[in-house]
Design a protein around this motif. Sequence first.
Motif, PDB file in Angstrom:
ATOM      1  N   GLU A  51       0.830  -1.208   0.000  1.00  0.00           N
ATOM      2  CA  GLU A  51       0.000   0.000   0.000  1.00  0.00           C
ATOM      3  C   GLU A  51       0.866   1.261   0.000  1.00  0.00           C
ATOM      4  N   LYS A  52       1.944   1.245   0.756  1.00  0.00           N
ATOM      5  CA  LYS A  52       2.862   2.392   0.786  1.00  0.00           C
ATOM      6  C   LYS A  52       3.504   2.606  -0.589  1.00  0.00           C
ATOM      7  N   TYR A  53       3.958   1.523  -1.212  1.00  0.00           N
ATOM      8  CA  TYR A  53       4.564   1.612  -2.535  1.00  0.00           C
ATOM      9  C   TYR A  53       3.555   2.144  -3.552  1.00  0.00           C
ATOM     10  N   MET A  54       2.340   1.614  -3.525  1.00  0.00           N
ATOM     11  CA  MET A  54       1.321   2.054  -4.472  1.00  0.00           C
ATOM     12  C   MET A  54       0.991   3.536  -4.266  1.00  0.00           C
ATOM     13  N   ALA A  55       0.977   3.985  -3.026  1.00  0.00           N
ATOM     14  CA  ALA A  55       0.738   5.410  -2.764  1.00  0.00           C
ATOM     15  C   ALA A  55       1.877   6.248  -3.349  1.00  0.00           C
ATOM     16  N   GLN A  56       3.106   5.749  -3.249  1.00  0.00           N
ATOM     17  CA  GLN A  56       4.249   6.481  -3.802  1.00  0.00           C
ATOM     18  C   GLN A  56       4.127   6.648  -5.308  1.00  0.00           C
ATOM     19  N   ILE A  57       3.538   5.670  -5.975  1.00  0.00           N
ATOM     20  CA  ILE A  57       3.369   5.775  -7.431  1.00  0.00           C
ATOM     21  C   ILE A  57       1.947   6.239  -7.776  1.00  0.00           C
ATOM     22  N   GLU A  58       1.243   6.739  -6.738  1.00  0.00           N
ATOM     23  CA  GLU A  58      -0.109   7.288  -6.862  1.00  0.00           C
ATOM     24  C   GLU A  58      -1.099   6.307  -7.480  1.00  0.00           C
ATOM     25  N   TRP A  59      -0.908   5.039  -7.187  1.00  0.00           N
ATOM     26  CA  TRP A  59      -1.786   3.961  -7.654  1.00  0.00           C
ATOM     27  C   TRP A  59      -1.904   3.944  -9.177  1.00  0.00           C
ATOM     28  N   LYS A  60      -0.876   4.384  -9.860  1.00  0.00           N
ATOM     29  CA  LYS A  60      -0.847   4.337 -11.327  1.00  0.00           C
ATOM     30  C   LYS A  60      -0.269   2.987 -11.730  1.00  0.00           C
ATOM     31  N   GLU A  61      -1.148   2.103 -12.203  1.00  0.00           N
ATOM     32  CA  GLU A  61      -0.755   0.734 -12.516  1.00  0.00           C
ATOM     33  C   GLU A  61       0.388   0.657 -13.519  1.00  0.00           C
ATOM     34  N   GLU A  62       0.425   1.594 -14.449  1.00  0.00           N
ATOM     35  CA  GLU A  62       1.470   1.560 -15.468  1.00  0.00           C
ATOM     36  C   GLU A  62       2.852   1.856 -14.877  1.00  0.00           C
ATOM     37  N   ARG A  63       2.890   2.429 -13.687  1.00  0.00           N
ATOM     38  CA  ARG A  63       4.166   2.724 -13.032  1.00  0.00           C
ATOM     39  C   ARG A  63       4.625   1.597 -12.112  1.00  0.00           C
ATOM     40  N   PHE A  64       3.761   0.610 -11.896  1.00  0.00           N
ATOM     41  CA  PHE A  64       4.100  -0.491 -11.001  1.00  0.00           C
ATOM     42  C   PHE A  64       5.227  -1.331 -11.573  1.00  0.00           C
ATOM     43  N   GLN A  65       6.243  -1.537 -10.755  1.00  0.00           N
ATOM     44  CA  GLN A  65       7.366  -2.398 -11.107  1.00  0.00           C
ATOM     45  C   GLN A  65       7.578  -3.348  -9.935  1.00  0.00           C
ATOM     46  N   LEU A  66       7.383  -4.625 -10.176  1.00  0.00           N
ATOM     47  CA  LEU A  66       7.519  -5.602  -9.105  1.00  0.00           C
ATOM     48  C   LEU A  66       8.889  -5.517  -8.449  1.00  0.00           C
ATOM     49  N   THR A  67       9.920  -5.312  -9.240  1.00  0.00           N
ATOM     50  CA  THR A  67      11.262  -5.245  -8.661  1.00  0.00           C
ATOM     51  C   THR A  67      11.401  -4.043  -7.713  1.00  0.00           C
ATOM     52  N   ASP A  68      10.772  -2.922  -8.049  1.00  0.00           N
ATOM     53  CA  ASP A  68      10.817  -1.755  -7.163  1.00  0.00           C
ATOM     54  C   ASP A  68      10.088  -2.042  -5.856  1.00  0.00           C
ATOM     55  N   PHE A  69       8.904  -2.672  -5.977  1.00  0.00           N
ATOM     56  CA  PHE A  69       8.171  -3.028  -4.762  1.00  0.00           C
ATOM     57  C   PHE A  69       8.993  -3.986  -3.909  1.00  0.00           C
ATOM     58  N   MET A  70       9.578  -4.989  -4.539  1.00  0.00           N
ATOM     59  CA  MET A  70      10.366  -5.963  -3.791  1.00  0.00           C
ATOM     60  C   MET A  70      11.563  -5.301  -3.112  1.00  0.00           C
ATOM     61  N   ASP A  71      12.171  -4.327  -3.768  1.00  0.00           N
ATOM     62  CA  ASP A  71      13.286  -3.600  -3.159  1.00  0.00           C
ATOM     63  C   ASP A  71      12.838  -2.846  -1.906  1.00  0.00           C
ATOM     64  N   THR A  72      11.663  -2.200  -1.971  1.00  0.00           N
ATOM     65  CA  THR A  72      11.178  -1.456  -0.805  1.00  0.00           C
ATOM     66  C   THR A  72      10.796  -2.405   0.324  1.00  0.00           C
ATOM     67  N   TRP A  73      10.183  -3.536  -0.033  1.00  0.00           N
ATOM     68  CA  TRP A  73       9.802  -4.502   0.988  1.00  0.00           C
ATOM     69  C   TRP A  73      11.043  -5.117   1.637  1.00  0.00           C
ATOM     70  N   LYS A  74      12.035  -5.443   0.822  1.00  0.00           N
ATOM     71  CA  LYS A  74      13.280  -6.019   1.339  1.00  0.00           C
ATOM     72  C   LYS A  74      13.965  -5.039   2.294  1.00  0.00           C
ATOM     73  N   ALA A  75      14.027  -3.771   1.910  1.00  0.00           N
ATOM     74  CA  ALA A  75      14.638  -2.761   2.783  1.00  0.00           C
ATOM     75  C   ALA A  75      13.874  -2.669   4.100  1.00  0.00           C
ATOM     76  N   TYR A  76      12.556  -2.723   4.020  1.00  0.00           N
ATOM     77  CA  TYR A  76      11.747  -2.665   5.240  1.00  0.00           C
ATOM     78  C   TYR A  76      12.037  -3.865   6.146  1.00  0.00           C
ATOM     79  N   ILE A  77      11.990  -5.074   5.588  1.00  0.00           N
ATOM     80  CA  ILE A  77      12.145  -6.242   6.460  1.00  0.00           C
ATOM     81  C   ILE A  77      13.553  -6.318   7.046  1.00  0.00           C
ATOM     82  N   GLU A  78      14.535  -5.886   6.306  1.00  0.00           N
ATOM     83  CA  GLU A  78      15.904  -5.966   6.803  1.00  0.00           C
ATOM     84  C   GLU A  78      16.236  -4.870   7.812  1.00  0.00           C
TER      85      GLU A  78
END
Length: 128
Positions: A22-49
Amino acid sequence: MYKSLSPSVKSSITKSISKNFEKYMAQIEWKEERFQLTDFMDTWKAYIENESKWYKQVPQEVKAAPEFHESIAEKINQTIDRVLKEPPSEEQVARIEIRQETLHTSFDYACRAEADFVERKLNSIKSN
């Protein structure tokens, strides 16, 4: 491996996925065309670590196991699917529609999380 984790750790994993998606989607303003799984995974990985408490509770040998990563990938897919399928409440829709009518806007939203984003955005706009 994943199944051997405590229920509280599994719950924390799910919450961290949902929260960060949800945080990642808010950062890209819920614009589906801007969604990049690798970017989301990077943010999630940084959070968990760096921020999550559950990650420190998982033994290193579990974190290193390919089965664990497969289970986490499956949990990510399930959690994102659940977030995207959860409809906004009737009250939320009513609040958004009233605010959009007042502000002459027409933001689209398809799920509760996106509606939360739209509602926050509308509340940040000053009425004329």
